[in-house]
Design an enzyme around this catalytic site. Structure first.
Site, mmCIF file in Angstrom:
data_model
loop_
_atom_site.group_PDB
_atom_site.id
_atom_site.type_symbol
_atom_site.label_atom_id
_atom_site.label_comp_id
_atom_site.label_asym_id
_atom_site.label_seq_id
_atom_site.Cartn_x
_atom_site.Cartn_y
_atom_site.Cartn_z
ATOM 1 N N CYS A 85 46.226 130.353 82.583
ATOM 2 C CA CYS A 85 47.235 131.127 83.316
ATOM 3 C C CYS A 85 46.607 131.791 84.538
ATOM 4 C CB CYS A 85 47.871 132.167 82.405
ATOM 5 S SG CYS A 85 46.692 133.258 81.604
ATOM 6 N N GLU A 128 53.769 138.414 79.367
ATOM 7 C CA GLU A 128 52.612 137.853 80.076
ATOM 8 C C GLU A 128 52.984 136.416 80.372
ATOM 9 O OE1 GLU A 128 50.005 139.465 80.985
ATOM 10 O OE2 GLU A 128 49.855 141.204 79.673
HETATM 11 P P1 NDP Z 1 56.037 128.372 76.498
HETATM 12 O O1 NDP Z 1 56.836 129.357 77.260
HETATM 13 O O2 NDP Z 1 56.550 126.971 76.401
HETATM 14 O O3 NDP Z 1 55.852 128.863 74.993
HETATM 15 C C1 NDP Z 1 55.264 130.123 74.693
HETATM 16 C C2 NDP Z 1 55.656 130.519 73.274
HETATM 17 O O4 NDP Z 1 57.058 130.829 73.244
HETATM 18 C C3 NDP Z 1 55.444 129.425 72.249
HETATM 19 O O5 NDP Z 1 55.019 129.974 71.028
HETATM 20 C C4 NDP Z 1 56.830 128.840 72.122
HETATM 21 O O6 NDP Z 1 57.050 128.175 70.922
HETATM 22 C C5 NDP Z 1 57.674 130.097 72.198
HETATM 23 N N1 NDP Z 1 59.071 129.862 72.521
HETATM 24 C C6 NDP Z 1 59.659 128.753 73.045
HETATM 25 N N2 NDP Z 1 60.992 128.962 73.223
HETATM 26 C C7 NDP Z 1 61.245 130.220 72.806
HETATM 27 C C8 NDP Z 1 62.423 131.034 72.761
HETATM 28 N N3 NDP Z 1 63.597 130.585 73.183
HETATM 29 N N4 NDP Z 1 62.307 132.294 72.280
HETATM 30 C C9 NDP Z 1 61.120 132.786 71.881
HETATM 31 N N5 NDP Z 1 59.960 132.065 71.899
HETATM 32 C C10 NDP Z 1 60.031 130.799 72.363
HETATM 33 O O7 NDP Z 1 54.577 128.433 77.122
HETATM 34 P P2 NDP Z 1 53.348 127.511 76.760
HETATM 35 O O8 NDP Z 1 53.054 127.595 75.297
HETATM 36 O O9 NDP Z 1 53.564 126.165 77.372
HETATM 37 O O10 NDP Z 1 52.141 128.250 77.494
HETATM 38 C C11 NDP Z 1 51.782 128.000 78.816
HETATM 39 C C12 NDP Z 1 52.309 129.088 79.721
HETATM 40 O O11 NDP Z 1 51.785 130.331 79.291
HETATM 41 C C13 NDP Z 1 51.871 128.940 81.153
HETATM 42 O O12 NDP Z 1 52.942 129.240 82.005
HETATM 43 C C14 NDP Z 1 50.773 129.984 81.295
HETATM 44 O O13 NDP Z 1 50.597 130.437 82.616
HETATM 45 C C15 NDP Z 1 51.290 131.051 80.398
HETATM 46 N N6 NDP Z 1 50.211 131.924 79.982
HETATM 47 C C16 NDP Z 1 50.193 133.200 80.462
HETATM 48 C C17 NDP Z 1 49.151 134.042 80.138
HETATM 49 C C18 NDP Z 1 49.133 135.449 80.622
HETATM 50 O O14 NDP Z 1 48.365 136.231 80.089
HETATM 51 N N7 NDP Z 1 49.932 135.847 81.601
HETATM 52 C C19 NDP Z 1 48.037 133.598 79.286
HETATM 53 C C20 NDP Z 1 48.173 132.261 78.810
HETATM 54 C C21 NDP Z 1 49.234 131.468 79.168
HETATM 55 P P3 NDP Z 1 56.816 126.576 70.867
HETATM 56 O O15 NDP Z 1 55.412 126.336 71.313
HETATM 57 O O16 NDP Z 1 57.041 126.274 69.464
HETATM 58 O O17 NDP Z 1 57.837 125.982 71.825
#
Ligand code: NDP
Length: 500
Positions: free
Chosen positions: A279, A245
């Site tokens: 999102c 997602e």
């Molecule tokens: P990120 O992609 O930065 O992070 C998402 C999660 O992935 C966090 O827990 C992060 O950890 C983790 N993460 C980071 N690097 C890695 C890796 N290499 N491998 C595995 N996990 C990793 O997104 P955001 O937290 O900034 O969220 C915002 C984004 O989410 C926006 O693009 C938004 O559109 C999307 N979103 C989509 C939704 C949907 O349903 N389609 C709903 C809500 C949001 P850490 O935070 O510790 O870096």
């Protein structure tokens, strides 16, 4: 006591992840950072717990999940205040988010047996001597990786459906909202104390990466498209299935016969709720020429009334992730430098940690404000000839998450033609709260579905069983068949399928 340099930016010190409020810098809580070995141990514990959770059967799981739902409902204000203290989200917004999460948990729990339970399917004439049996079995251990912008609804959209389908879960909350994540993991442990059916592991992105490689049976990821690619690459090493997602750049289309007051109200809500950090938030609007001027005026008037600040009852809180402010500023500056106009807000609206509502018009379609996820309380509004042009522009991006259409006569055909997983007619975002409907994107917005029947099936594997119920009149799948029987099978096939 560790010095926190930038409010809202998580700090790791002495093996702990320290989470702070982006407006005040006040500490929201601290949690132990997991090493890769800790993550692997959590998955092992979840594997052991899985046998117990599956063994409870649907009725046992249902009773416990409904108890978890009751805890969330009864302590909703407490959780909303945690979300507010950690990410700065206004309390009312957090309440609305948690209500949706509770509704999904309730629906997934009550519908798991209907959607996933064993059933007989009708046999056809070919292989009529066999009964067809179908059921959906849990994967085992699901890894859930969540974002910070909806720290309750979004992870629970995967966690609740995964648990109801009979899986155990290891959850990695965003580093920006670990305290909210741990809150409901602890609440779950209060009602299911027997085994670690739901656990959290904390830390930075490397902990999420470790979870992908820790032997989980499926990964449900919600976050940015860039990270989704990394998650899928990591999971490819072990052929671990993924649900992605990811980001969006949702458009609203305003047609000639739209109720303009309702459209303006929804545009402002859809674009500015959670300070635009959504999102499925509306980021681009295409309004047809005859209604454009009146619509823009109504949006500006409404957006200009919104209150911004740290108080829990402000309409817009701070930007949760401080680095996002630079992206919002870049999008506004670029739009204006390339001929766009700010009819509300503009560069001065960026006052860290806040961004005030900003409405941009005449912005070129190839600018960052139109093509990239802004994740701030900004909207671009473009005048278009007709709904066809609106659709062409709305569908021109690699993203395809949700969308909105305001109008009457053509609204449904327009909604169908939006290249997206979801669409709302005469509203925005509402599909996310409808537990019967699947939720997920196309293209760069990811694949797979949470919510609804599809969301339950996403967390289970189909298991197909055939069972002989009588002798074969025309045996085919055996070396005991005779040439005469094959000749009769050929004749039968021609009779059954030979005519169109
Ligand atoms: P990120 O992609 O930065 O992070 C998402 C999660 O992935 C966090 O827990 C992060 O950890 C983790 N993460 C980071 N690097 C890695 C890796 N290499 N491998 C595995 N996990 C990793 O997104 P955001 O937290 O900034 O969220 C915002 C984004 O989410 C926006 O693009 C938004 O559109 C999307 N979103 C989509 C939704 C949907 O349903 N389609 C709903 C809500 C949001 P850490 O935070 O510790 O870096």
């Amino acid at each position: 006591m560790t010095t926190v340099h930038v409010p809202g930016v998580p700090v790791v010190a002495d093996g702990e992840l320290i989470s702070t409020n982006p407006a005040t810098g006040d500490e929201a809580g601290r949690l132990p950072v997991a090493s890769a070995a800790d993550v692997a141990r959590a998955v092992e514990r979840a594997r052991t717990a899985s046998a117990w959770w599956i063994g409870l059967g649907d009725a046992g799981r249902r009773e416990r999940l409904l108890r978890f739902r009751a805890v969330l409902a009864n302590r909703i204000t407490e959780l909303a205040e945690v979300v507010n203290a950690e990410g700065g989200k206004p309390v009312a917004e957090a309440v609305v988010e948690i209500v949706s999460a509770i509704e999904h948990l309730d629906w997934a729990t009550r519908n798991a047996r209907r959607v996933l339970g064993p059933r007989q399917l009708r046999s056809r004439l070919i292989l009529a001597e066999f009964a067809a049996h179908l059921e959906y079995q849990p994967y085992g251990v699901v890894g859930v990786i969540g974002p910070w912008n909806y720290p309750v609804l979004t992870p629970l959209g995967s966690i609740g459906y995964a648990l109801a389908a009979g899986n155990t879960v290891v959850f990695k909350p965003s580093e920006y909202t670990p305290v909210a994540g741990q809150w409901y993991v602890d609440a779950f442990a209060e009602v299911v104390p027997e085994h670690p059916v739901l656990q959290a592991v904390h830390g930075l992105g490397d902990v999420g990466a470790a979870l992908c490689r820790a032997g989980v049976d499926k990964v449900a990821f919600t976050g940015s498209t860039a990270t989704a690619r990394k998650v899928m690459a990591a999971c490819a090493e072990t052929l671990t299935p993924v649900l992605l997602e990811s980001g969006g750049k949702d458009a609203m289309i305003v047609d000639t016969d739209a109720d303009l007051d309702a459209a303006a109200e929804a545009a402002v809500w859809g674009g500015m709720t959670n300070a635009g950090q959504t999102c499925i938030g509306i980021e681009r609007i295409y309004a047809v020429a005859p209604v454009y001027d009146a619509f823009v005026a109504k949006v500006v008037e409404r957006a200009g009334r919104l209150t911004v600040g740290a108080a829990g009852d402000a309409d817009l809180g701070p930007i949760t992730m401080p680095a996002q402010i630079d992206i919002i500023r870049r999008h506004i500056d670029d739009a204006l430098a390339r001929g766009g106009r700010a009819v509300l807000g503009g560069p001065d609206a960026v006052q860290p940690p806040y961004v005030r509502p900003t409405i941009l018009v005449d912005v070129p379609e190839d600018s960052a404000a139109v093509r990239e996820e802004t994740f701030g309380p900004t909207l671009t509004i473009k005048k278009v000839r007709d709904a066809n042009e609106a659709l062409t522009l709305a569908n021109a991006l690699p993203y395809g998450l949700g969308g909105s259409v305001f109008g009457q006569r053509r609204a449904i055909p327009i909604a169908r033609r939006l290249r997206s997983g979801m669409a709302a007619i005469n509203s925005t975002i509402t599909f996310v709260g409808m537990s019967t409907l699947p939720f997920g994107g196309v293209g760069d917005s990811g694949f797979g579905r949470i919510h609804g029947d599809d969301g339950l099936r996403e967390f289970a594997r189909s298991k197909a069983i055939t069972r002989r119920r009588g002798p074969s009149v025309l045996p085919a799948m055996t070396f005991d068949r005779t040439p005469a029987q094959i000749a009769r099978i050929v004749k039968l096939v021609k009779t059954l399928y030979g005519r169109s």
